[in-house]
Write a protein that holds these residues in place. Structure first.
Motif, PDB file in Angstrom:
ATOM      1  N   GLY A 187      47.393  38.550  39.657  1.00  0.00           N
ATOM      2  CA  GLY A 187      46.471  38.759  38.552  1.00  0.00           C
ATOM      3  C   GLY A 187      46.802  39.993  37.752  1.00  0.00           C
ATOM      4  N   LEU A 188      46.305  40.010  36.509  1.00  0.00           N
ATOM      5  CA  LEU A 188      46.541  41.118  35.591  1.00  0.00           C
ATOM      6  C   LEU A 188      45.290  41.244  34.717  1.00  0.00           C
ATOM      7  N   VAL A 189      44.756  42.465  34.605  1.00  0.00           N
ATOM      8  CA  VAL A 189      43.570  42.717  33.780  1.00  0.00           C
ATOM      9  C   VAL A 189      43.806  43.978  32.950  1.00  0.00           C
ATOM     10  N   PRO A 190      43.051  44.169  31.871  1.00  0.00           N
ATOM     11  CA  PRO A 190      43.165  45.425  31.120  1.00  0.00           C
ATOM     12  C   PRO A 190      42.892  46.617  32.038  1.00  0.00           C
ATOM     13  N   ARG A 191      43.518  47.744  31.774  1.00  0.00           N
ATOM     14  CA  ARG A 191      43.399  48.942  32.630  1.00  0.00           C
ATOM     15  C   ARG A 191      41.955  49.400  32.775  1.00  0.00           C
ATOM     16  N   PHE A 192      41.156  49.211  31.742  1.00  0.00           N
ATOM     17  CA  PHE A 192      39.732  49.504  31.801  1.00  0.00           C
ATOM     18  C   PHE A 192      39.020  48.614  30.794  1.00  0.00           C
ATOM     19  N   LYS A 193      37.721  48.474  30.967  1.00  0.00           N
ATOM     20  CA  LYS A 193      36.930  47.622  30.091  1.00  0.00           C
ATOM     21  C   LYS A 193      37.077  48.084  28.639  1.00  0.00           C
ATOM     22  N   GLY A 194      37.444  47.174  27.763  1.00  0.00           N
ATOM     23  CA  GLY A 194      37.623  47.487  26.354  1.00  0.00           C
ATOM     24  C   GLY A 194      39.017  47.967  25.986  1.00  0.00           C
ATOM     25  N   ALA A 195      39.920  48.084  26.937  1.00  0.00           N
ATOM     26  CA  ALA A 195      41.265  48.615  26.666  1.00  0.00           C
ATOM     27  C   ALA A 195      42.047  47.766  25.678  1.00  0.00           C
ATOM     28  N   THR A 228      48.916  50.037  29.193  1.00  0.00           N
ATOM     29  CA  THR A 228      49.039  49.720  30.605  1.00  0.00           C
ATOM     30  C   THR A 228      48.034  48.644  31.018  1.00  0.00           C
ATOM     31  N   ALA A 229      48.335  47.997  32.131  1.00  0.00           N
ATOM     32  CA  ALA A 229      47.449  46.975  32.683  1.00  0.00           C
ATOM     33  C   ALA A 229      47.341  47.199  34.182  1.00  0.00           C
ATOM     34  N   LEU A 230      46.285  46.719  34.768  1.00  0.00           N
ATOM     35  CA  LEU A 230      46.088  46.806  36.208  1.00  0.00           C
ATOM     36  C   LEU A 230      46.434  45.437  36.789  1.00  0.00           C
ATOM     37  N   CYS A 231      47.331  45.418  37.754  1.00  0.00           N
ATOM     38  CA  CYS A 231      47.807  44.175  38.351  1.00  0.00           C
ATOM     39  C   CYS A 231      47.495  44.165  39.833  1.00  0.00           C
ATOM     40  N   LYS A 234      37.649  53.428  34.137  1.00  0.00           N
ATOM     41  CA  LYS A 234      38.864  53.141  34.900  1.00  0.00           C
ATOM     42  C   LYS A 234      38.638  52.962  36.398  1.00  0.00           C
ATOM     43  N   ALA A 235      37.407  52.813  36.824  1.00  0.00           N
ATOM     44  CA  ALA A 235      37.157  52.435  38.210  1.00  0.00           C
ATOM     45  C   ALA A 235      37.416  50.934  38.309  1.00  0.00           C
ATOM     46  N   PHE A 236      37.708  50.452  39.510  1.00  0.00           N
ATOM     47  CA  PHE A 236      37.939  49.023  39.647  1.00  0.00           C
ATOM     48  C   PHE A 236      37.490  48.524  41.009  1.00  0.00           C
ATOM     49  N   ALA A 237      37.269  47.227  41.076  1.00  0.00           N
ATOM     50  CA  ALA A 237      36.868  46.569  42.310  1.00  0.00           C
ATOM     51  C   ALA A 237      37.840  45.434  42.580  1.00  0.00           C
ATOM     52  N   VAL A 238      38.209  45.269  43.833  1.00  0.00           N
ATOM     53  CA  VAL A 238      39.059  44.152  44.240  1.00  0.00           C
ATOM     54  C   VAL A 238      38.321  43.354  45.310  1.00  0.00           C
ATOM     55  N   GLY A 239      38.510  42.067  45.263  1.00  0.00           N
ATOM     56  CA  GLY A 239      37.916  41.194  46.257  1.00  0.00           C
ATOM     57  C   GLY A 239      39.003  40.439  46.984  1.00  0.00           C
ATOM     58  N   GLU A 292      35.160  40.105  50.970  1.00  0.00           N
ATOM     59  CA  GLU A 292      34.975  41.552  50.971  1.00  0.00           C
ATOM     60  C   GLU A 292      35.314  42.115  49.594  1.00  0.00           C
ATOM     61  N   VAL A 293      34.564  43.117  49.173  1.00  0.00           N
ATOM     62  CA  VAL A 293      34.805  43.789  47.904  1.00  0.00           C
ATOM     63  C   VAL A 293      35.067  45.260  48.188  1.00  0.00           C
ATOM     64  N   ARG A 294      36.130  45.795  47.587  1.00  0.00           N
ATOM     65  CA  ARG A 294      36.467  47.208  47.758  1.00  0.00           C
ATOM     66  C   ARG A 294      36.430  47.873  46.389  1.00  0.00           C
ATOM     67  N   LEU A 295      35.784  49.030  46.322  1.00  0.00           N
ATOM     68  CA  LEU A 295      35.636  49.772  45.075  1.00  0.00           C
ATOM     69  C   LEU A 295      36.544  50.984  45.083  1.00  0.00           C
ATOM     70  N   PHE A 296      37.180  51.272  43.949  1.00  0.00           N
ATOM     71  CA  PHE A 296      38.078  52.409  43.819  1.00  0.00           C
ATOM     72  C   PHE A 296      37.730  53.169  42.549  1.00  0.00           C
ATOM     73  N   ASP A 297      37.809  54.487  42.609  1.00  0.00           N
ATOM     74  CA  ASP A 297      37.611  55.340  41.451  1.00  0.00           C
ATOM     75  C   ASP A 297      38.977  55.559  40.818  1.00  0.00           C
ATOM     76  N   GLY A 298      39.318  54.720  39.829  1.00  0.00           N
ATOM     77  CA  GLY A 298      40.645  54.692  39.232  1.00  0.00           C
ATOM     78  C   GLY A 298      41.050  55.964  38.642  1.00  0.00           C
TER      79      GLY A 298
END
Length: 108
Positions: A31-39, A46-49, A92-97, A102-108
């Motif tokens: 998967g690939l998403v924008p680095r932060f909401k609205g980016a 950059t993108a978050l993969c 720039k925080a993100f969550a992965v499932g 399980e969901v893990r939260l990170f302070d990007g």
């Protein structure tokens, strides 16, 4: 994409119907998403993969496309966590499932 093509990201021009840029992540991407909401509405390139075992920043301006130049640019697991979804916030925080729910939260 083809199985052997999962490590590539392509920029496609809709008007000419051609690939204008391609990047190789050297990792099979899930998967690939924008680095932060609205980016996608600003100059952010950059993108978050994510793959099944890692989350990382992809920067198309670097040769390898994976940005390891700053702290927090890659989060990798040695165990098989089976990551399958990714979401970002404005700060720039993100969550992965994963496949187990399980969901893990990170302070990007």
């Amino acid at each position: 994409p083809q199985d052997d093509d999962c490590a590539h990201v392509y920029s496609f021009d809709l008007e000419t119907e051609k690939v204008v840029q391609a990047w190789d992540s050297n990792v099979a991407l899930d998967g690939l998403v924008p680095r932060f909401k609205g980016a996608q509405r600003g100059p952010e390139k950059t993108a978050l993969c994510h793959s099944a075992q890692s989350v990382f920043v992809m920067d198309p301006s670097t040769r390898s496309a994976i940005n390891n130049t700053h702290k927090g640019s890659q989060f990798a697991y040695t165990t098989k966590v089976q990551l399958n979804t990714l979401a970002t916030t404005e700060d720039k925080a993100f969550a992965v499932g994963n496949q187990m729910g399980e969901v893990r939260l990170f302070d990007g």
